[in-house]
Design a protein around this motif. Structure first.
Motif, PDB file in Angstrom:
ATOM      1  N   ASP A   1       1.151  -1.471  -0.364  1.00 50.63           N
ATOM      2  CA  ASP A   1      -0.497   0.318   0.117  1.00 50.63           C
ATOM      3  C   ASP A   1       0.921   1.123   0.374  1.00 50.63           C
ATOM      4  O   ASP A   1       1.918   1.078  -0.171  1.00 50.63           O
ATOM      5  N   ASP A   2       0.184   1.956  -0.055  1.00 49.37           N
ATOM      6  CA  ASP A   2       0.504   3.867   0.017  1.00 49.37           C
ATOM      7  C   ASP A   2       1.818   4.161   1.524  1.00 49.37           C
ATOM      8  O   ASP A   2       3.079   4.737   0.755  1.00 49.37           O
ATOM      9  N   GLU A   3       1.512   3.395   2.171  1.00 51.96           N
ATOM     10  CA  GLU A   3       2.276   3.435   3.258  1.00 51.96           C
ATOM     11  C   GLU A   3       4.069   2.917   3.185  1.00 51.96           C
ATOM     12  O   GLU A   3       4.979   3.056   3.400  1.00 51.96           O
ATOM     13  N   MET A   4       3.786   1.631   2.687  1.00 49.67           N
ATOM     14  CA  MET A   4       5.148   1.184   2.528  1.00 49.67           C
ATOM     15  C   MET A   4       5.733   1.911   1.314  1.00 49.67           C
ATOM     16  O   MET A   4       7.249   1.823   1.090  1.00 49.67           O
ATOM     17  N   PHE A   5       5.699   2.492   0.097  1.00 49.87           N
ATOM     18  CA  PHE A   5       6.062   2.876  -1.091  1.00 49.87           C
ATOM     19  C   PHE A   5       6.457   4.178  -0.078  1.00 49.87           C
ATOM     20  O   PHE A   5       7.812   4.523  -0.942  1.00 49.87           O
ATOM     21  N   ASP A   6       5.871   5.053   0.806  1.00 46.95           N
ATOM     22  CA  ASP A   6       6.079   6.098   1.781  1.00 46.95           C
ATOM     23  C   ASP A   6       7.578   5.672   2.407  1.00 46.95           C
ATOM     24  O   ASP A   6       8.607   6.328   2.547  1.00 46.95           O
ATOM     25  N   ARG A   7       7.323   4.265   3.170  1.00 46.27           N
ATOM     26  CA  ARG A   7       8.626   3.435   3.674  1.00 46.27           C
ATOM     27  C   ARG A   7      10.064   2.910   3.457  1.00 46.27           C
ATOM     28  O   ARG A   7      10.784   4.061   3.445  1.00 46.27           O
ATOM     29  N   VAL A   8       9.420   2.816   1.718  1.00 48.44           N
ATOM     30  CA  VAL A   8      10.366   2.297   1.423  1.00 48.44           C
ATOM     31  C   VAL A   8      11.248   3.907   0.464  1.00 48.44           C
ATOM     32  O   VAL A   8      12.412   4.091   0.620  1.00 48.44           O
ATOM     33  N   LEU A   9      10.620   5.008   0.071  1.00 49.48           N
ATOM     34  CA  LEU A   9      10.723   5.992  -0.004  1.00 49.48           C
ATOM     35  C   LEU A   9      11.868   7.297   1.029  1.00 49.48           C
ATOM     36  O   LEU A   9      13.192   7.299   0.535  1.00 49.48           O
ATOM     37  N   GLY A  10      11.724   5.933   2.165  1.00 52.04           N
ATOM     38  CA  GLY A  10      12.493   6.937   3.499  1.00 52.04           C
ATOM     39  C   GLY A  10      13.870   6.453   3.406  1.00 52.04           C
ATOM     40  O   GLY A  10      14.603   6.975   3.961  1.00 52.04           O
ATOM     41  N   MET A  11      13.230   5.237   3.805  1.00 52.71           N
ATOM     42  CA  MET A  11      14.875   4.322   3.263  1.00 52.71           C
ATOM     43  C   MET A  11      15.696   4.729   2.601  1.00 52.71           C
ATOM     44  O   MET A  11      16.832   4.868   2.548  1.00 52.71           O
ATOM     45  N   ILE A  12      15.157   4.657   1.169  1.00 53.43           N
ATOM     46  CA  ILE A  12      16.056   5.074   0.306  1.00 53.43           C
ATOM     47  C   ILE A  12      16.559   6.490  -0.029  1.00 53.43           C
ATOM     48  O   ILE A  12      17.968   6.740  -0.363  1.00 53.43           O
ATOM     49  N   GLU A  13      16.072   7.667   0.815  1.00 51.38           N
ATOM     50  CA  GLU A  13      15.787   8.737   0.638  1.00 51.38           C
ATOM     51  C   GLU A  13      17.645   8.337   1.958  1.00 51.38           C
ATOM     52  O   GLU A  13      18.705   9.147   1.183  1.00 51.38           O
ATOM     53  N   ARG A  14      17.457   8.148   2.877  1.00 48.08           N
ATOM     54  CA  ARG A  14      18.299   8.007   3.953  1.00 48.08           C
ATOM     55  C   ARG A  14      19.663   7.622   3.460  1.00 48.08           C
ATOM     56  O   ARG A  14      20.680   7.745   3.786  1.00 48.08           O
ATOM     57  N   ALA A  15      19.243   6.209   2.876  1.00 54.74           N
ATOM     58  CA  ALA A  15      20.954   5.594   2.132  1.00 54.74           C
ATOM     59  C   ALA A  15      21.145   6.109   1.045  1.00 54.74           C
ATOM     60  O   ALA A  15      22.660   5.985   1.325  1.00 54.74           O
ATOM     61  N   SER A  16      20.250   6.801  -0.128  1.00 50.61           N
ATOM     62  CA  SER A  16      21.518   7.941  -0.777  1.00 50.61           C
ATOM     63  C   SER A  16      21.910   9.085  -0.043  1.00 50.61           C
ATOM     64  O   SER A  16      22.519   9.494  -0.898  1.00 50.61           O
ATOM     65  N   ARG A  17      21.269   9.603   1.108  1.00 49.21           N
ATOM     66  CA  ARG A  17      22.145  10.796   1.060  1.00 49.21           C
ATOM     67  C   ARG A  17      23.541  10.402   1.848  1.00 49.21           C
ATOM     68  O   ARG A  17      24.600  11.288   1.807  1.00 49.21           O
ATOM     69  N   GLN A  18      23.456   9.270   2.703  1.00 46.41           N
ATOM     70  CA  GLN A  18      24.838   8.085   3.036  1.00 46.41           C
ATOM     71  C   GLN A  18      25.630   8.187   1.502  1.00 46.41           C
ATOM     72  O   GLN A  18      26.928   8.227   0.897  1.00 46.41           O
ATOM     73  N   LEU A  19      25.376   7.677   0.427  1.00 46.44           N
ATOM     74  CA  LEU A  19      26.011   7.287  -0.184  1.00 46.44           C
ATOM     75  C   LEU A  19      26.291   8.863  -1.361  1.00 46.44           C
ATOM     76  O   LEU A  19      27.744   8.193  -1.816  1.00 46.44           O
ATOM     77  N   PHE A  20      25.920   9.813  -0.635  1.00 41.27           N
ATOM     78  CA  PHE A  20      25.949  11.366  -1.781  1.00 41.27           C
ATOM     79  C   PHE A  20      27.297  11.393  -0.444  1.00 41.27           C
ATOM     80  O   PHE A  20      27.975  12.637  -1.253  1.00 41.27           O
ATOM     81  N   ARG A  21      26.575  11.367   0.495  1.00 42.94           N
ATOM     82  CA  ARG A  21      28.452  12.227   1.396  1.00 42.94           C
ATOM     83  C   ARG A  21      29.767  11.544   0.913  1.00 42.94           C
ATOM     84  O   ARG A  21      30.483  12.298   1.355  1.00 42.94           O
ATOM     85  N   GLN A  22      29.869  10.449   1.188  1.00 40.03           N
ATOM     86  CA  GLN A  22      30.985   9.229   0.350  1.00 40.03           C
ATOM     87  C   GLN A  22      31.259  10.103  -1.042  1.00 40.03           C
ATOM     88  O   GLN A  22      32.269   9.738  -0.906  1.00 40.03           O
ATOM     89  N   LEU A  23      31.071   9.902  -1.688  1.00 42.74           N
ATOM     90  CA  LEU A  23      31.081  10.169  -2.933  1.00 42.74           C
ATOM     91  C   LEU A  23      31.232  11.757  -2.862  1.00 42.74           C
ATOM     92  O   LEU A  23      31.759  12.161  -4.413  1.00 42.74           O
ATOM     93  N   GLU A  24      30.404  12.625  -2.563  1.00 47.99           N
ATOM     94  CA  GLU A  24      30.408  14.127  -3.561  1.00 47.99           C
ATOM     95  C   GLU A  24      31.824  14.650  -3.001  1.00 47.99           C
ATOM     96  O   GLU A  24      32.051  15.973  -3.863  1.00 47.99           O
TER      97      GLU A  24
END
Length: 175
Positions: free
Chosen positions: A143-166
């Protein structure tokens, strides 16, 4: 009089996010990461794309629930069109980010060389708080709640990836 050296063409750092059908998780990761790159003023130096291991949705927009979750968080995924990952891309990619262990295995099997296999990594491996999970869950049958939860997981991990690459991207951008 000494003239400034002629600027050389910038070769962007190329990142590809990969999930199964390229309509849920990988488009989220692509849009989130592109947004971080753009906000940091590095769009000229980083190219972000996404793909699926399967061809079921090639040419389609992201799932409507993906687009809605992205929009709720201030992102625009409307231009996304699904595509299938092509192993020939390895040559031009610097990093291939799998959204779960199954995609990781497939991508490593498709990689033509050991160097190319070394480009493949799991998204959650960049986030110490989520790395033990390994996989970003597939929200497709949820459901929508799971899509929001998955997006949150992706945002957190992407921030860390970006911090490493930047820092490396900025260093390369300054040369």
């Amino acid at each position: 009089m000494i003239s400034d050296p002629v600027p050389t063409e910038v070769q962007p750092f190329r990142v590809c996010f990969v999930c199964a059908g390229n309509i849920c998780r990988s488009p989220m990761a692509e849009v989130v990461f592109q947004t971080m790159v753009r906000k940091a003023g590095l769009s000229r130096y980083v190219e972000t794309l996404s793909a699926g291991t399967g061809d079921w949705h090639v040419g389609e927009q992201a799932d409507s629930r993906t687009l809605t979750a992205l929009a709720r968080s201030g992102y625009d995924g409307s231009r996304h069109r699904a595509r299938q990952f092509n192993p020939d891309w390895f040559d031009s990619l610097d990093l291939v980010v799998a959204l779960d262990s199954g995609h990781d295995r497939i991508l490593r099997a498709w990689a033509p060389t050991e160097t190319d296999r070394g480009k493949v990594t799991l998204l959650l491996s960049f986030d110490d708080e989520q790395s033990s999970l390994a996989d970003v869950p597939d929200p497709y049958y949820s459901d929508d709640e799971m899509f929001d939860r998955v997006l949150g997981m992706i945002e957190r991990a992407s921030r860390q990836l970006f911090r490493q690459l930047e820092p490396a991207i900025r260093q390369g951008a300054i040369r």
